[in-house]
Design an enzyme around this catalytic site. Structure first.
Site, PDB file in Angstrom:
ATOM      1  N   THR A 149      -5.853   7.229   7.053  1.00  0.00           N
ATOM      2  CA  THR A 149      -5.739   5.926   5.949  1.00  0.00           C
ATOM      3  C   THR A 149      -7.215   5.667   5.726  1.00  0.00           C
ATOM      4  OG1 THR A 149      -5.643   4.559   7.760  1.00  0.00           O
ATOM      5  CG2 THR A 149      -3.622   5.289   6.863  1.00  0.00           C
ATOM      6  N   GLY A 150      -7.391   4.820   4.516  1.00  0.00           N
ATOM      7  CA  GLY A 150      -8.717   4.493   4.137  1.00  0.00           C
ATOM      8  C   GLY A 150      -9.144   5.195   2.615  1.00  0.00           C
TER       9      GLY A 150
ATOM     10  N   ARG B 185      -5.168   9.715 -10.555  1.00  0.00           N
ATOM     11  CA  ARG B 185      -6.182   9.998  -9.162  1.00  0.00           C
ATOM     12  C   ARG B 185      -5.168  10.519  -8.041  1.00  0.00           C
ATOM     13  NH1 ARG B 185      -6.277   7.163  -3.987  1.00  0.00           N
ATOM     14  NH2 ARG B 185      -8.404   8.012  -3.359  1.00  0.00           N
TER      15      ARG B 185
ATOM     16  N   THR C 186      -2.042   2.754   3.602  1.00  0.00           N
ATOM     17  CA  THR C 186      -1.279   4.238   3.565  1.00  0.00           C
ATOM     18  C   THR C 186      -0.682   4.220   4.724  1.00  0.00           C
ATOM     19  OG1 THR C 186      -3.171   5.257   2.337  1.00  0.00           O
ATOM     20  CG2 THR C 186      -1.521   6.731   3.789  1.00  0.00           C
TER      21      THR C 186
ATOM     22  N   THR D 105       1.618   6.887   0.450  1.00  0.00           N
ATOM     23  CA  THR D 105       0.634   5.807  -0.058  1.00  0.00           C
ATOM     24  C   THR D 105       0.842   5.206  -1.596  1.00  0.00           C
ATOM     25  OG1 THR D 105      -1.635   5.035   0.034  1.00  0.00           O
ATOM     26  CG2 THR D 105      -1.271   7.319  -0.773  1.00  0.00           C
TER      27      THR D 105
ATOM     28  N   SER E  20       0.753  -1.255  -0.090  1.00  0.00           N
ATOM     29  CA  SER E  20       0.116   0.025  -0.091  1.00  0.00           C
ATOM     30  C   SER E  20       0.943   1.349   0.024  1.00  0.00           C
ATOM     31  CB  SER E  20      -0.942   0.097   1.115  1.00  0.00           C
ATOM     32  OG  SER E  20      -0.111   0.255   2.492  1.00  0.00           O
TER      33      SER E  20
END
Ligand code: GLY
Length: 305
Positions: free
Chosen positions: A216-217, A193, A165, A183, A45
């Site tokens: 994070t997420g 993106r 991340t 990340t 990640s």
């Protein structure tokens, strides 16, 4: 002195603390800690061996914020450089800008003398290819694939897809705070993106006067709600750290649309108290104070979405 990190920071938190113990700055500590995660081949990640975008390119995002001056440096969608956090530091130190992306960020990294590296490992390539095979029998070179990329990129938001991340926050004995995030973003993302990680206020915020927070997420949520800044703002308005985390997580509940999914925050208040929140039960974070022999793992506040 304290270092706070997301759990995947375990490979770098001790080294970050050594930097503080040796008199290094909070910026040095955060960049050191994150550097170990960026080089970890088992972490898909972040950095080297990160999972690629839809067309198989590893595009990395990172940000660094200095809570003393509120200066920040960020890079987005940068390819071919293992340590985007170091490039972000150079943006902070050398440029009159906060965020540079894509080809411009790569040009800058080259100018600053960072070595190039192919970041797509065989393991990450295999995960990507298996994912593509599951979703489509097309290959990225085909015209039909290019026509369907917008549709295919929506599968990047699938909660079953791997995400991740790394967050690091450091505070020195004088109360100076720095916060860093790095990340490879959502796997299968549309090329170019950017998530929340390189966006100050969304995925990263630090202010010596109040504290710091990092996310994070699924970054699209933190970008829409300015989540990291909200945590710090709620502390400025007088809330305790845990209440500020609850309030920022509750803000996410009002987001409509289909992309509402995972969100996690790690944070520190100005008095050196760490905490963290998640909308998944049982998630943890880590922290280490200068008087501790090793880091400790602590459960995050669980705030269901
Ligand atoms: N939080 C990382 C990302 O959404 O890219």
């Amino acid at each position: 002195m304290i270092i706070v990190a997301s759990s995947n920071g375990d490979v770098g938190i001790r080294q970050a603390m050594e930097v503080l113990r040796g008199g290094g700055s909070v910026i040095d500590a955060v960049v050191t800690g994150i550097g170990f995660v960026e080089s970890n081949p088992d972490d898909h990640s972040v950095g080297y061996s990160g999972l690629p975008n839809l067309i198989g390119e590893v595009e990395l995002d990172a940000s660094l914020m200095d809570g003393q001056t509120l200066a920040a440096g960020c890079v987005g969608a940068i390819r071919g450089y293992e340590h985007p956090i170091e490039v972000a530091r150079k943006v902070l130190e050398e440029l009159p800008h906060v965020l540079i992306v894509g080809g411009g960020a790569e040009r800058f990294a080259e100018e600053m003398g960072f070595p190039k590296r192919d970041l797509l490992t065989e393991e990450a390539r295999a995960i990507w290819q298996q994912g593509l095979a599951r979703d489509t029998n097309l290959t990225p070179g085909e015209a039909k694939f290019r026509e369907r990329m917008a549709e295919l990129s929506r599968r990047a938001a699938d909660p079953e897809r791997p995400t991740g991340t790394v967050n690091f926050i450091a505070q020195d004995r004088d109360g100076n705070i720095a916060c860093g995030v790095s990340t490879s973003g959502w796997s299968w993302k549309y090329p170019g993106r950017l998530g929340d990680s390189p966006i100050i206020a969304a995925g990263n915020y630090a202010d010596n006067r109040y504290g710091a927070a990092a996310c994070t997420g699924h970054g699209e949520m933190a970008m829409r709600a300015a989540t990291a800044h909200s945590v710090v703002l709620y502390m400025k308005m007088g809330m305790s750290l845990d209440d500020a985390l609850r309030e920022a997580m509750n803000d996410l509940k009002s987001l409509g649309g289909p992309w509402v999914s995972r969100m996690n925050i790690v944070a520190l208040d100005r008095d050196g108290n760490p905490s963290a929140a998640s909308n998944e039960a049982g998630k943890t974070f880590i922290y280490m104070r200068d008087d501790m022999a090793d880091f400790e793992t602590k459960e995050r506040l669980y705030i269901p979405a």
